[in-house]
Design a protein around this motif. Structure first.
Motif, PDB file in Angstrom:
ATOM      1  N   VAL A 161       0.736  -0.914  -0.052  1.00  0.00           N
ATOM      2  CA  VAL A 161       0.155   0.080   0.020  1.00  0.00           C
ATOM      3  C   VAL A 161       0.866   1.255  -0.004  1.00  0.00           C
ATOM      4  CG1 VAL A 161      -1.879   1.316   1.155  1.00  0.00           C
ATOM      5  CG2 VAL A 161      -1.806  -1.130   1.368  1.00  0.00           C
TER       6      VAL A 161
ATOM      7  N   PRO B 156      -9.560  -2.015   4.037  1.00  0.00           N
ATOM      8  CA  PRO B 156      -7.952  -1.856   3.464  1.00  0.00           C
ATOM      9  C   PRO B 156      -7.373  -3.022   3.699  1.00  0.00           C
ATOM     10  CG  PRO B 156      -8.839  -0.051   5.066  1.00  0.00           C
ATOM     11  CD  PRO B 156      -9.998  -0.978   5.055  1.00  0.00           C
ATOM     12  N   ARG B 157      -6.247  -3.153   3.290  1.00  0.00           N
ATOM     13  CA  ARG B 157      -5.522  -4.415   3.170  1.00  0.00           C
ATOM     14  C   ARG B 157      -4.911  -4.613   4.632  1.00  0.00           C
ATOM     15  NH1 ARG B 157      -1.365  -4.594  -1.617  1.00  0.00           N
ATOM     16  NH2 ARG B 157      -3.313  -4.893  -2.829  1.00  0.00           N
TER      17      ARG B 157
ATOM     18  N   GLU C 183     -11.184  -4.700  -2.014  1.00  0.00           N
ATOM     19  CA  GLU C 183     -10.055  -3.509  -1.582  1.00  0.00           C
ATOM     20  C   GLU C 183     -10.316  -2.236  -1.813  1.00  0.00           C
ATOM     21  OE1 GLU C 183      -5.872  -6.157  -0.906  1.00  0.00           O
ATOM     22  OE2 GLU C 183      -6.021  -5.095  -2.714  1.00  0.00           O
TER      23      GLU C 183
ATOM     24  N   HIS D   4      -3.280   0.693  -3.384  1.00  0.00           N
ATOM     25  CA  HIS D   4      -3.259  -0.783  -3.354  1.00  0.00           C
ATOM     26  C   HIS D   4      -2.735  -1.227  -4.338  1.00  0.00           C
ATOM     27  CE1 HIS D   4      -5.431   0.087   0.577  1.00  0.00           C
ATOM     28  NE2 HIS D   4      -5.563  -1.092   0.694  1.00  0.00           N
TER      29      HIS D   4
ATOM     30  N   THR E 151     -10.031  -7.949  -5.718  1.00  0.00           N
ATOM     31  CA  THR E 151      -8.790  -7.032  -6.008  1.00  0.00           C
ATOM     32  C   THR E 151      -8.825  -6.454  -7.434  1.00  0.00           C
ATOM     33  OG1 THR E 151      -7.380  -8.773  -6.680  1.00  0.00           O
ATOM     34  CG2 THR E 151      -7.672  -8.859  -4.515  1.00  0.00           C
TER      35      THR E 151
END
Length: 281
Positions: free
Chosen positions: A34, A251-252, A209, A41, A188
């Motif tokens: 990120v 968020p990742r 994401e 991302h 993704t």
């Protein structure tokens, strides 16, 4: 049969497509891919994705029999078998999907994780077989199935065989649905074409994401077809969440905890609330 999972190493410097900043590769890797400047991302390999999501030391790759066949004798600038061989050398994978078993937040799960580096994550016979095989393992063990799509669409080198994988994978998810086994899709960037039109959007819960793009045809194709300008955020996770096509965006850095809570809730071990899914209507 399973084998240990090995991670990939990154490059020294990376140009962020979100803000055009030049980032030190190791710093970007420490942040899970990120961008520290704009929160973009970056794409991850399948191995990096598994390392990010699974509890340390719990992931094992499942070797399933699947292979791509050059049924058409397809040649563009290169014969199809040469493209396959090059993709295998470049990625260290046999196909565009990695099937893994392990634990997320202590909860058992079967995952099929796509790698966009392998011919753009295109949906071919072997990809369909691997996703179906992952669903069969989940059904046998009665473990939740996590799908992590990353694809540009169907694999044109396999013609109609590629398109048939949409039905095949959809039927596999249908069997899990009838058996009451949880299925989760982690969208993704990018997820397009036959993957988006089949297993990526057929799961019980769809998480994305930030900024991930999901759709059947690309933006330019649609605009040229309907001769209209589309909204600026069209096909992004945020746009799809607002229109009820995605259940949650995480968020990742929060994905492992969120998925773990969701898996535990499905098992009945915790109160619902790890990933709040809006009602679709």
């Amino acid at each position: 049969m399973t084998r240990a999972l090995e991670g990939d190493t990154g490059t020294d410097w990376v140009l962020c497509p979100g803000c055009r900043a030049v980032l030190y590769g190791k710093r970007l890797a420490r942040g899970g891919g990120v961008c520290p400047e704009c929160d973009h991302h970056h794409r991850l390999t399948a191995a990096e994705r598994v390392d990010l999501l699974f509890d340390p030391g719990s992931a094992e790759v499942v070797d399933l029999p699947a292979r791509s066949v050059d049924v058409l004798g397809f040649v563009d600038r290169k014969p199809y078998p040469e493209r396959l061989a090059a993709a295998r050398r470049a990625t260290g994978l046999t196909e565009a999907v990695l099937v893994v078993t392990g634990r997320i937040g202590g909860e058992p799960v079967v995952a099929a994780v796509m790698d966009f580096r392998f011919l753009g994550g295109s949906l071919g016979a072997a990809v369909g077989e691997l996703v179906t095989g992952a669903a069969e393992v989940a059904l046998e063990r009665r473990w939740p199935l996590l799908l992590v799509p990353a694809s540009g669409g169907a694999r044109m080198q396999e013609g109609a065989v590629s398109l048939m994988q949409m039905a095949k994978t959809s039927q596999a998810l249908g069997r899990l649905d009838r058996a009451g086994v949880l299925t989760v899709s982690l969208v993704t960037d990018p997820t397009y074409g036959g993957v988006a039109a089949s297993f990526a959007t057929l799961c019980d819960v769809i998480v994305a994401e930030p900024g991930a793009r999901l759709g059947f045809a690309g933006r330019r194709v649609i605009e040229q077809t309907i001769r209209q300008e589309l909204p600026p955020a069209f096909q992004t996770a945020e746009f799809l969440l607002a229109h009820g096509l995605v259940d949650a965006i995480r968020p990742r850095g929060e994905l492992r905890a969120a998925l773990g809570a969701l898996l535990a809730a499905a098992r009945g071990g915790v109160e619902r609330g790890g990933v709040e899914a809006p009602r679709r209507g």
